[in-house]
Write a protein that holds these residues in place. Sequence first.
Motif, PDB file in Angstrom:
ATOM      1  N   ALA A 304       0.964  -1.387  -0.027  1.00 32.94           N
ATOM      2  CA  ALA A 304       0.111  -0.067  -0.077  1.00 32.94           C
ATOM      3  C   ALA A 304       0.943   1.341  -0.028  1.00 32.94           C
ATOM      4  N   ARG A 307       2.368   2.476  -3.591  1.00 33.34           N
ATOM      5  CA  ARG A 307       1.553   3.425  -4.193  1.00 33.34           C
ATOM      6  C   ARG A 307       1.630   4.805  -4.363  1.00 33.34           C
ATOM      7  N   THR A 314      -4.804   7.154  -3.036  1.00 31.71           N
ATOM      8  CA  THR A 314      -4.264   6.293  -1.986  1.00 31.71           C
ATOM      9  C   THR A 314      -4.612   7.224  -0.808  1.00 31.71           C
ATOM     10  N   LEU A 318      -5.780   2.299   3.022  1.00 30.95           N
ATOM     11  CA  LEU A 318      -5.603   1.355   2.420  1.00 30.95           C
ATOM     12  C   LEU A 318      -4.458   0.356   3.155  1.00 30.95           C
ATOM     13  N   LEU A 319      -3.784   0.896   4.058  1.00 27.42           N
ATOM     14  CA  LEU A 319      -2.697   0.245   4.839  1.00 27.42           C
ATOM     15  C   LEU A 319      -3.387  -0.859   5.531  1.00 27.42           C
ATOM     16  N   GLU A 321      -6.656  -1.895   4.262  1.00 26.87           N
ATOM     17  CA  GLU A 321      -7.449  -2.601   3.231  1.00 26.87           C
ATOM     18  C   GLU A 321      -6.934  -3.518   2.248  1.00 26.87           C
ATOM     19  N   VAL A 322      -5.628  -3.088   1.832  1.00 23.44           N
ATOM     20  CA  VAL A 322      -5.265  -4.002   0.963  1.00 23.44           C
ATOM     21  C   VAL A 322      -4.983  -5.314   1.153  1.00 23.44           C
ATOM     22  N   SER A 427      -9.619   5.141  -3.610  1.00 20.19           N
ATOM     23  CA  SER A 427      -8.619   4.555  -3.050  1.00 20.19           C
ATOM     24  C   SER A 427      -8.652   3.258  -3.070  1.00 20.19           C
ATOM     25  N   TRP A 428      -9.989   2.597  -2.717  1.00 20.19           N
ATOM     26  CA  TRP A 428     -10.217   1.378  -2.531  1.00 20.19           C
ATOM     27  C   TRP A 428     -10.641   0.468  -3.752  1.00 20.19           C
ATOM     28  N   ALA A 431      -7.091   0.401  -5.675  1.00 17.40           N
ATOM     29  CA  ALA A 431      -6.407  -0.725  -5.212  1.00 17.40           C
ATOM     30  C   ALA A 431      -6.914  -1.983  -5.335  1.00 17.40           C
ATOM     31  N   ARG A 542       3.885   7.928   2.505  1.00 12.03           N
ATOM     32  CA  ARG A 542       3.084   7.320   1.484  1.00 12.03           C
ATOM     33  C   ARG A 542       3.449   8.266   0.092  1.00 12.03           C
TER      34      ARG A 542
END
Length: 559
Positions: A304, A307, A314, A318-319, A321-322, A427-428, A431, A542
């Motif tokens: 994550a 990206r 991002t 996401l840290l 959710e990935v 972002s979701w 990814a 990030r």
Amino acid sequence: MTQPAFVGSVRSGAGTDESLVLTLSESLAAAGHVSRHDMSDLTVVLFGDLADRTSLARRLGCAEDSLPYGAALASLLVEAHDLAWLPESSGDFALVAWNRRTGTLVLARNHAGTRPLFYGETPGALHFGSDISPVLASMGQGSASPFLPAVAAYLIGNAAPPGTTLAAGVRSVPAGHLLSWHDGTARLVCHWDPSHLPHSPVRSVDEAAAELRALIKVSVAESLPPGGAVGTHLTGGIDSAIVAADLLMACEATGRATPLAFAWHPDTSRESDAIDVRLINAMGTHLSMSVQWSSADDSALWAALARNPLEQPTTSTLLHEVEVQTSASARGVATLFSGWGGDEFVSYNGRHLRGRTLRARAGHLRRLIAPADPQRNDAGQLRGYASAVVRRHSVPSIMETLPTLRTARATQLCYLGSGHLSERTDSWSSAGSAFGVQYAYPLLDRRLLEWALALPDSMVGAGRHLMREALSDVIPDEVRLNTDKSDASRDTSRAVDAVRARGLELTLNPALAPLVDLSRFTTQLLSDKPVVQPGKFMAAARLLYQPGGTPLGELVRLP
């Protein structure tokens, strides 16, 4: 480069087949997430799908069970009604409609912006897609140049100014808007404006709760895709709990397999006595759902972080959710249900009431009389880790008006207009495309948002009482009545610790290093004290981090 759901371009001049270049992701198309339909003068792409099929069948004058799905359904609507149906549409979708006869392209985003839609212009052409980097490539740009006002917002924890991205030259169609492009001229129009909705009548809590309960049940059921395995978030909160409960009922009613539940918390915490873990376990047991806990290793975290926010939407979430996307994909789950947006609307907690406290009033007075300092916020804290050149381009965010707002509707309209909601959903989705995974956000259904926005202010108080009452016969009281979030077990410092562990060996993108105050970032990175403003520290990380890039130690001078 990111594999987008779709990417395309059109050129000025007479509308012909050669004027449109369009590519769809084969894997996402196979999963039913994106579709294309061609008619004599019309090509339509739909990323996502349309809900409330009963109303659509009525509008088209046909039986509901005869309606197609995806772009085929959208094509029928565009052919019969042009775009007049958009303000009353429901579902998670972004629409592309190309009229070859008139040479007109329309890009439209649903009311809440729950599917990404980006575009950029070059002389005589419009480029569009579901992700930023493919649009840049279509425009002939190998890499993104920073749009400094958006970068400044990103580094202090705000969404980019509405309609912008962190990449110069690439814009986002705002939620509830459409872009019409013809012969080199673009026109942006709002197709859904709830600001003038009449307020609904004052009624009892029981009546309002019953309305809410019925609407949520319908929204979740209508968000269920026609095929494929589905999963759902479980967070321990009431929003994810009701989505999970109603999703289970919808699956049982249609003969579908029991959904899997996914938690952000690492597998090592599943036996924890922490409140949130206990509530997740309680819901999993109540619904007989198997809970998939996240891995305790940091591979997804670094994926994550890798990206580039200028080229791929991002956010901090996401840290976590990935890891969920990785797990869902491995288990064949193509659609994840989320309770995102509930707290802002149907389970709104009355945060506008905080603006009436003495502390909030004092803060407002301080903002009015204090000289503006782009480096500091109202509490005198440094505003993140942006460099001086980026801070000079900082612009006020709509979200900064929240403490001054006095009504629930004004606060909720602020969430809609600021990009707060779509920052996460963009972002979701971006990814998730790599894993063949997309999302359903039933609590952001248009009908639910209009219900929440129409509530008289006298019925909106603290404590999320209407939602808790609506769920009295659906989820355990242990979950429904919990208000304690003081003992969250999810380790929010894990990402900070992982970045700090690399120290001066942390590899950066040297082209983006001038955007960050590297001196302050390095001081916090190497300090043995807790990081100041960890969320903003991670935003800088990030932005900076690049696998195989230049070690930080080569870019900074240490005292």
